[in-house]
Motif scaffolding. Structure first.
Motif, PDB file in Angstrom:
ATOM      1  N   THR A  21       0.820  -1.210   0.000  1.00 49.84           N
ATOM      2  CA  THR A  21       0.000   0.000   0.000  1.00 49.84           C
ATOM      3  C   THR A  21       0.857   1.264   0.000  1.00 49.84           C
ATOM      4  O   THR A  21       0.491   2.269  -0.602  1.00 49.84           O
ATOM      5  N   GLY A  41       0.654   3.849  -2.860  1.00 50.33           N
ATOM      6  CA  GLY A  41       0.348   5.231  -2.504  1.00 50.33           C
ATOM      7  C   GLY A  41       1.379   6.208  -3.041  1.00 50.33           C
ATOM      8  O   GLY A  41       1.039   7.298  -3.512  1.00 50.33           O
ATOM      9  N   LEU A 101      -3.960   6.286   0.768  1.00 54.02           N
ATOM     10  CA  LEU A 101      -3.680   4.892   0.442  1.00 54.02           C
ATOM     11  C   LEU A 101      -2.501   4.358   1.228  1.00 54.02           C
ATOM     12  O   LEU A 101      -2.460   3.185   1.613  1.00 54.02           O
TER      13      LEU A 101
END
Length: 304
Positions: A118, A122, A276
């Protein structure tokens, strides 16, 4: 991990403050004195924090302050000052926006923080959003300015990770004060030799130096190192994407630049990338009802 994300707003103070320095430096500070610009940013901020903390380094922190002050403050400030004068804010901001990826890789090697999927996703989304937000392609790009910006990004990323590795158990304000003071003192003799006398400063210049030193340096770095203390380096790097976004917003509101629909979409992507890559609170396994009822009496009775 549940309480860590609450440190994000404090950490965000730093990139938001830094994002304003592109405009302030370009508009109000002399372009011919980048070394003095860095000294007058770091040294007053460091001395101010020293007055507040009233603590001097001890043991290994004498040489650590010198190393971190050189990487995070003196060389970084001089290069950023130079980049701000030679490059459009959009280009300088876009280059600095790649720092989350660099910080993640350095954190993996230096502090054993393996980047989560993630975080990487991100960072990719956030960098794409920054590129859409700040890249115009209409202005000429100075090669020396690009080199200065890239060097500043790499050196500061390494310095931030070393600060995270070394600063456990040390007061954040004190370690920030030591780094800023060391960085300013290291750069001062070079400024005198290379640039001669300090630049003449008008009233607006004094106000600009005060803002850059107190708000965008003393307060901002204290907030940034606090974030590094409590958040994963990858998350801090993603929050740093607010730096170029702030530069664009300031340019739009203060310098009357136009924000296009594509740039608005880029802003949305940047914030999506930050969200995110935020820390995820792990779910705790449910506790059996019998165990829950037994826990307090058993503990009182000394049963394990």
């Amino acid at each position: 991990m549940e309480a860590t994300w609450r440190w994000a707003p404090i950490t965000a103070i730093a990139p938001i403050a830094w994002g304003t320095t592109y405009y302030v430096t370009h508009a109000y500070l002399p372009a011919t004195h980048p070394l003095y610009g860095a000294v007058l940013r770091a040294l007053p901020a460091g001395l101010l924090l020293l007055l507040l903390t009233r603590r001097l380094p001890a043991g290994s922190w004498w040489w650590r302050s010198l190393v971190l002050g050189t990487l995070n403050m003196s060389v970084f400030f001089a290069l950023i000052y130079l980049a701000a004068q030679l490059l459009p804010s959009s280009v300088a901001s876009t280059i600095m926006a790649t720092s989350p990826m660099v910080m993640m890789l350095l954190a993996w090697g230096l502090v054993a923080e393996r980047p989560a999927v993630t975080h990487l996703a991100g960072a990719a989304v956030g960098v794409a959003g920054v590129a859409l937000t700040v890249f115009t392609g209409a202005e000429a790009v100075n090669g020396w300015g690009v080199l200065a910006s890239v060097a500043a990004m790499i050196l500061s990323s390494a310095g931030f990770i070393l600060a995270k590795r070394w600063s456990r158990g040390v007061d954040v304000l004190a370690s920030t004060a030591w780094q800023l003071t060391a960085g300013g003192l290291v750069l001062l003799p070079f400024a005198v030799v290379v640039e001669g006398a300090p630049p003449p400063v008008t009233g607006s210049g004094v106000a600009a130096y005060a803002y850059v030193s107190v708000v965008a340096t003393a307060v901002a770095f204290a907030a940034w190192f606090t974030g590094l203390r409590h958040l994963p380096a990858g998350t801090v790097g993603l929050i740093g994407l607010l730096n170029p976004v702030t530069g664009v917003v300031v340019g739009t509101l203060v310098a009357a630049e136009t924000l296009t629909p594509i740039q608005l979409g880029g802003l949305a992507l940047t914030f999506a990338g930050i969200l995110l890559g935020r820390p995820v609170t792990p779910r705790r396994p449910p506790v059996a009802a019998g165990s829950a009822r037994r826990s307090e009496p058993d503990r009182a009775a000394g049963i394990r």
